[in-house]
Motif scaffolding. Structure first.
Motif, PDB file in Angstrom:
ATOM      1  N   MET A   1      41.712 -41.490 -30.380  1.00  0.00           N
ATOM      2  CA  MET A   1      40.377 -41.077 -31.312  1.00  0.00           C
ATOM      3  C   MET A   1      39.320 -42.091 -31.114  1.00  0.00           C
ATOM      4  SD  MET A   1      39.265 -42.441 -34.531  1.00  0.00           S
ATOM      5  CE  MET A   1      40.850 -43.192 -34.973  1.00  0.00           C
ATOM      6  N   ALA A   2      39.706 -43.547 -31.064  1.00  0.00           N
ATOM      7  CA  ALA A   2      39.040 -44.667 -30.662  1.00  0.00           C
ATOM      8  C   ALA A   2      38.261 -44.508 -29.425  1.00  0.00           C
ATOM      9  CB  ALA A   2      39.577 -46.015 -30.850  1.00  0.00           C
ATOM     10  N   GLU A   3      38.965 -44.235 -28.299  1.00  0.00           N
ATOM     11  CA  GLU A   3      38.361 -43.781 -27.337  1.00  0.00           C
ATOM     12  C   GLU A   3      37.464 -42.881 -27.112  1.00  0.00           C
ATOM     13  OE1 GLU A   3      38.540 -45.946 -24.318  1.00  0.00           O
ATOM     14  OE2 GLU A   3      39.926 -47.240 -24.852  1.00  0.00           O
ATOM     15  N   ASN A   4      37.673 -41.651 -27.577  1.00  0.00           N
ATOM     16  CA  ASN A   4      36.708 -40.676 -27.913  1.00  0.00           C
ATOM     17  C   ASN A   4      35.290 -41.145 -28.506  1.00  0.00           C
ATOM     18  OD1 ASN A   4      38.384 -38.990 -26.483  1.00  0.00           O
ATOM     19  ND2 ASN A   4      39.384 -37.994 -28.495  1.00  0.00           N
ATOM     20  N   GLU A   5      35.502 -41.848 -29.462  1.00  0.00           N
ATOM     21  CA  GLU A   5      34.455 -42.417 -30.260  1.00  0.00           C
ATOM     22  C   GLU A   5      33.356 -43.381 -29.461  1.00  0.00           C
ATOM     23  OE1 GLU A   5      33.254 -41.502 -33.058  1.00  0.00           O
ATOM     24  OE2 GLU A   5      34.723 -40.234 -33.723  1.00  0.00           O
ATOM     25  N   ARG A   6      34.312 -44.162 -28.686  1.00  0.00           N
ATOM     26  CA  ARG A   6      33.676 -45.186 -27.876  1.00  0.00           C
ATOM     27  C   ARG A   6      32.710 -44.347 -26.810  1.00  0.00           C
ATOM     28  NH1 ARG A   6      34.497 -48.414 -22.971  1.00  0.00           N
ATOM     29  NH2 ARG A   6      36.457 -47.313 -22.732  1.00  0.00           N
ATOM     30  N   MET A   7      33.407 -43.304 -26.222  1.00  0.00           N
ATOM     31  CA  MET A   7      32.572 -42.594 -25.249  1.00  0.00           C
ATOM     32  C   MET A   7      31.430 -41.914 -25.685  1.00  0.00           C
ATOM     33  SD  MET A   7      34.212 -42.906 -22.305  1.00  0.00           S
ATOM     34  CE  MET A   7      33.206 -42.211 -21.536  1.00  0.00           C
ATOM     35  N   SER A   8      31.524 -41.347 -27.207  1.00  0.00           N
ATOM     36  CA  SER A   8      30.463 -40.816 -27.696  1.00  0.00           C
ATOM     37  C   SER A   8      29.405 -41.938 -27.854  1.00  0.00           C
ATOM     38  CB  SER A   8      30.818 -40.145 -28.989  1.00  0.00           C
ATOM     39  OG  SER A   8      31.976 -39.004 -28.892  1.00  0.00           O
ATOM     40  N   SER A   9      29.740 -42.976 -28.130  1.00  0.00           N
ATOM     41  CA  SER A   9      28.882 -43.951 -28.270  1.00  0.00           C
ATOM     42  C   SER A   9      28.176 -44.488 -27.038  1.00  0.00           C
ATOM     43  CB  SER A   9      29.672 -45.290 -28.896  1.00  0.00           C
ATOM     44  OG  SER A   9      28.698 -46.532 -29.081  1.00  0.00           O
ATOM     45  N   ILE A  10      28.946 -44.500 -25.968  1.00  0.00           N
ATOM     46  CA  ILE A  10      28.316 -44.806 -24.577  1.00  0.00           C
ATOM     47  C   ILE A  10      27.228 -43.794 -24.375  1.00  0.00           C
ATOM     48  CG2 ILE A  10      28.715 -44.957 -22.070  1.00  0.00           C
ATOM     49  CD1 ILE A  10      31.529 -46.258 -22.830  1.00  0.00           C
ATOM     50  N   GLN A  11      27.569 -42.511 -24.550  1.00  0.00           N
ATOM     51  CA  GLN A  11      26.668 -41.212 -24.209  1.00  0.00           C
ATOM     52  C   GLN A  11      25.389 -41.468 -25.180  1.00  0.00           C
ATOM     53  OE1 GLN A  11      29.133 -37.642 -24.758  1.00  0.00           O
ATOM     54  NE2 GLN A  11      30.381 -38.015 -22.691  1.00  0.00           N
ATOM     55  N   LEU A  12      25.726 -41.902 -26.460  1.00  0.00           N
ATOM     56  CA  LEU A  12      24.246 -42.048 -27.228  1.00  0.00           C
ATOM     57  C   LEU A  12      23.679 -42.839 -26.684  1.00  0.00           C
ATOM     58  CD1 LEU A  12      23.080 -41.016 -29.739  1.00  0.00           C
ATOM     59  CD2 LEU A  12      24.513 -42.330 -31.071  1.00  0.00           C
ATOM     60  N   GLN A  13      24.325 -44.048 -26.144  1.00  0.00           N
ATOM     61  CA  GLN A  13      23.528 -45.418 -25.741  1.00  0.00           C
ATOM     62  C   GLN A  13      22.453 -44.556 -24.627  1.00  0.00           C
ATOM     63  OE1 GLN A  13      25.421 -49.018 -24.999  1.00  0.00           O
ATOM     64  NE2 GLN A  13      27.137 -48.391 -26.806  1.00  0.00           N
ATOM     65  N   GLY A  14      22.949 -43.979 -23.827  1.00  0.00           N
ATOM     66  CA  GLY A  14      22.247 -43.433 -22.771  1.00  0.00           C
ATOM     67  C   GLY A  14      21.185 -42.566 -23.240  1.00  0.00           C
ATOM     68  N   LEU A  15      21.491 -41.775 -24.300  1.00  0.00           N
ATOM     69  CA  LEU A  15      20.502 -41.021 -25.025  1.00  0.00           C
ATOM     70  C   LEU A  15      19.414 -41.505 -25.335  1.00  0.00           C
ATOM     71  CD1 LEU A  15      19.411 -37.985 -25.628  1.00  0.00           C
ATOM     72  CD2 LEU A  15      20.897 -38.332 -27.664  1.00  0.00           C
ATOM     73  N   ILE A  16      19.745 -42.750 -26.125  1.00  0.00           N
ATOM     74  CA  ILE A  16      18.765 -43.487 -26.707  1.00  0.00           C
ATOM     75  C   ILE A  16      17.757 -44.155 -25.814  1.00  0.00           C
ATOM     76  CG2 ILE A  16      18.498 -45.601 -28.231  1.00  0.00           C
ATOM     77  CD1 ILE A  16      20.859 -44.897 -29.673  1.00  0.00           C
TER      78      ILE A  16
END
Length: 419
Positions: free
Chosen positions: A240-255
């Motif tokens: 679950m934490a790794e999924n959130e971390r990957m979502s965070s990484i993707q969001l950083q690229g989007l930002i």
């Protein structure tokens, strides 16, 4: 060993009164008592031997128990390794998630800075549009500059909406990261406490004094987990934490892409607006120059027309003097006496002269009064002067008001939230 004899006389007598007994044991009783003692001794020996054998067997069985206890200590050590492994994995994931959350928090701040930076461009384009509403006459036109300004306003509003939504999404992701981190930390804390307990249990030995009886401890509790569910719980938390971390990484690229694209779009449209302003100002300058040229020509023409009218008036005045002279001569000759009142040649000449002068005066007057050229020239001059004033006003608004304000337009770095 003291032996007490019992008989069937019905009276028990103590030792102190033994010499005074009237009834004594008989031989049968004596033999039975001895036999009973022999039998009791045999049974006691037999029981003792059996007890000794049981003790030996028990000792041997307890030795096996001790060996099993040593096996429990080994299993505790293996369990400690398992807990340490998952505890290390939790620490690693927590640190990774914390680092990603810190990066996302920094990007969220950058988004907020970029959002605040859009306030100035929005104020500039709004001020430009309001200033250009003060253009006069035909210059109050929906020209390419206005179209570019309206497009710029739409781009800025779209950028502000996108940045606002992205900030909200970043806040949600940060909250999700922190919730995941909290679950990991709680799991890590439980692992740490369990590791300390199992370490303490694994180091406990028989000769230690910090041990005691705990009746009822040797039973399974209802809320206990199985090794599989225990490992699955931590595994699920990490996934679950790794999924959130990957979502965070993707969001950083989007930002990063959003900040890059929005700043690029705003700067590009700002440059387009400047180009339209420069182009329109060139047209205004050309129009102003042409208006000034035509105004000078009209003014010269008005001056020439006024001189022509003055010449006409002078010619009329000269003709009127000649008419007065001719009419005065005719009036004077009309008073000739008698036969002297003759239709002679001078009479005909004077009458012809009066007619010619009257015709000339009439023609000059009609030409002077019938011509509207001077009025038309004056009206045209007024229109040119008004239009020139409008052009000067439009140039002042676009160059002095609008372009001066646009010099305050923020840089690309500031629009990205980096300043």
């Amino acid at each position: 060993m003291e032996i007490t004899f019992t008989g069937n006389t019905g009276n028990d007598v103590g030792i102190s009164t033994a010499g005074y007994r009237t009834n004594k044991f008989n031989q049968k009783e004596w033999r039975e008592n001895n036999y009973a003692l022999y039998l009791q001794s045999f049974k006691d020996r037999e029981n003792s031997e059996k007890s000794r054998n049981d003790a030996t067997n028990l000792i041997n069985s307890t030795e096996a128990i001790l060996r099993r206890i040593d096996d429990v200590t080994k299993k505790l050590g293996e369990r400690i390794l398992d807990i340490s492994f998952w505890k290390f994995e939790l620490e690693r994931v927590i640190q990774d998630l914390l680092a990603e959350t810190d990066l996302l928090v920094a990007l969220k701040k950058q988004l907020e800075n970029a959002y605040r930076a859009t306030e100035l461009p929005l104020h500039i384009v709004t001020d430009n549009l309001n200033c250009r509403l003060r253009r006069q006459g035909i210059d109050l036109v929906e020209d390419p500059v206005e179209m570019a300004l309206l497009k710029e306003m739409k781009i800025i509003n779209d950028v502000r909406d996108l940045l606002k939504k992205t900030i909200a999404r970043a806040e949600q992701q940060i909250e999700a990261n922190r919730d995941a981190k909290q679950k990991l930390e709680m799991d890590w804390s439980d692992k740490k406490e369990a590791l300390e307990i199992d370490n303490r249990c694994g180091m406990l030995r028989d000769h230690h004094t910090d041990k005691q009886f705990y009746p009822g401890s040797a039973k399974f509790q209802e809320n206990q987990s199985s090794p599989e569910s225990w490992a699955q719980h931590t595994h699920d938390n990490i996934i679950m934490a790794e999924n959130e971390r990957m979502s965070s990484i993707q969001l950083q690229g989007l930002i990063q892409n959003i900040l890059e694209d929005t700043s690029k779009d705003m700067v590009e449209q700002h440059n387009n607006v400047l180009k339209e302003f420069q182009k329109h100002l060139q047209e205004l300058d050309d129009s102003k120059f042409k208006l000034q040229t035509h105004l000078k020509k009209i003014c010269r023409e008005i001056s020439d027309a006024e001189k022509s009218i003055e010449d006409l008036n002078k010619a009329i005045r000269d003709k009127e003097d000649q008419l007065k002279k001719a009419q005065t001569r005719l009036e004077a000759r009309s008073h000739r006496p008698g036969v002297e009142l003759c239709r002679d040649i001078p009479q005909y000449k004077l009458i012809s002269e009066v007619d010619e002068i009257n015709n000339a005066i009439t023609a000059l007057t009609e030409h002077r009064d019938g011509s509207n050229q001077l009025k038309n020239l004056q009206d045209t001059r007024m229109c040119l002067e008004k239009e020139l004033s409008n052009k000067i006003n439009s140039i002042f608004i676009d160059r002095q008001k609008c372009l001066t304000v646009r010099e305050r337009y923020p840089s690309s770095l500031r629009l990205k939230g980096l300043q």
